[in-house]
Design a protein around this motif. Sequence first.
Motif, short mmCIF file in Angstrom:
data_model
loop_
_atom_site.label_atom_id
_atom_site.label_comp_id
_atom_site.label_asym_id
_atom_site.label_seq_id
_atom_site.Cartn_x
_atom_site.Cartn_y
_atom_site.Cartn_z
N PRO A 1 10.27 77.30 15.88
CA PRO A 1 10.45 78.52 15.09
C PRO A 1 9.83 78.38 13.71
O PRO A 1 9.83 77.30 13.11
N GLN A 2 9.31 79.47 13.18
CA GLN A 2 8.69 79.46 11.86
C GLN A 2 9.72 79.80 10.78
O GLN A 2 9.36 80.33 9.72
N PHE A 3 10.98 79.51 11.04
CA PHE A 3 12.05 79.77 10.09
C PHE A 3 13.13 78.71 10.32
O PHE A 3 13.15 78.05 11.37
N PRO A 4 14.02 78.50 9.37
CA PRO A 4 15.04 77.45 9.52
C PRO A 4 15.99 77.73 10.67
O PRO A 4 16.25 78.88 11.03
N VAL A 5 16.53 76.65 11.22
CA VAL A 5 17.52 76.74 12.30
C VAL A 5 18.77 75.99 11.85
O VAL A 5 18.70 74.85 11.38
N VAL A 6 19.91 76.65 12.01
CA VAL A 6 21.21 76.05 11.71
C VAL A 6 21.94 75.80 13.01
O VAL A 6 22.07 76.71 13.84
N VAL B 1 15.85 71.83 10.21
CA VAL B 1 17.15 72.09 10.82
C VAL B 1 18.27 71.66 9.88
O VAL B 1 18.13 70.70 9.12
N ILE B 2 19.37 72.40 9.93
CA ILE B 2 20.58 72.06 9.20
C ILE B 2 21.69 71.90 10.24
O ILE B 2 21.96 72.82 11.02
N ALA C 1 28.05 80.28 2.30
CA ALA C 1 27.24 80.50 1.09
C ALA C 1 26.27 79.35 0.87
O ALA C 1 25.11 79.56 0.46
N LEU C 2 26.72 78.12 1.14
CA LEU C 2 25.83 76.97 1.02
C LEU C 2 24.65 77.10 1.97
O LEU C 2 23.49 76.88 1.57
N LEU C 3 24.92 77.47 3.22
CA LEU C 3 23.84 77.62 4.21
C LEU C 3 22.84 78.68 3.78
O LEU C 3 21.63 78.51 3.94
N ALA C 4 23.34 79.79 3.25
CA ALA C 4 22.43 80.85 2.80
C ALA C 4 21.48 80.34 1.75
O ALA C 4 20.26 80.62 1.79
#
Length: 344
Positions: free
Chosen positions: A2-7, A120-121, A180-183
């Motif tokens: 993916p071209q965006f972060p993954v949690v 990834v987080i 909020a941290l993840l955001a």
Amino acid sequence: MPQFPVVVVGASAGGVEPLQEVVAALPPDFPGAVFVVLHIPPYSPSHLPHILSQAGPLPAVHPEDGEPVRPGHIYVAPPDHHLLVEGDQVGVKNGPKENRFRPSVDALFRSAAYTCGAGVIGVVLSGVLDDGASGLWTVKRRGGLTVVQDPADAQFDSMPVSALEYVDVDYSLPAAEIGALLAGLVRAGPSPEAEVPMSEEENRQLEVEVQIAAGGHALRLGLTDLGEPSPFSCPECQGVLYTLKDGTVTRFRCHTGHAYSLEALLTEVSEDIEEKLYQTLRVMEEGVMLLRRMGEQAVQAGNTGNAAHLLEKVRQVERQSELLQRLTQQAVQSRLDDVLPSSD
């Protein structure tokens, strides 16, 4: 990828409430995709997508295998299936259990680390035993960020405590503060130097384990080249368990793919001991009933000597049965003490 972060988020017992708290704090324009594994019984319906959709602004679904990963969506593992990140697609697979579970938190975390690297987080929330610790270690090893619910905030603290012992975690805080941290972390994105090179051996092990979780044949994929045979057998299929390493920590995987941490293996063996104790107790109780019936027949036949002998045998077996009953109760209580949270 993916071209965006993954949690990726893993939870077990006591995990629904912190999951609701996390997704409630995510913004409607959250630019990453969220994958969630919650341990549930394999044949029970899961209402978690509806619960999480109601808790926050992002839609949550049980995905179909092969559907594209999209930002701003929450993908929840269906019952009895591993949830994986496979390139830019969602994987929903029926591979072998890990740490006694399918879906497995470790399987999800490893697949995300393998696919996304530093993008990834990993998040570990309330739960029993230690599923998620090994996968979170892999996320960290690949340069991703790691977040663990503060054990004091968790209803069941075993999963958070294991993750904190196993991994040099980046953040540990109450569930209500994680969203909020993840955001903020997702918007900031990984730094260019976050990607951590892994050895050829480490990459090979990660690749094989991700393929096994997806349903690949462990033996054909080369599991035996990744570790040495251990003296232990797989509680699930009785196959040989091979020793694997995450840093200095030991895990096991059999040639059909089942995987165990030391804690999960001990739990499985303990349950097997308990089951066999109950089986032995049942046989002894049946033996007492049979001896009593034989004694009654001896009395009816006027064979008082044989009847007395049988009655003495009944007393002996009953004494042994009472001892075994106490041992069985102690074994059960010991397992409950290991799993249930302290009332202190």
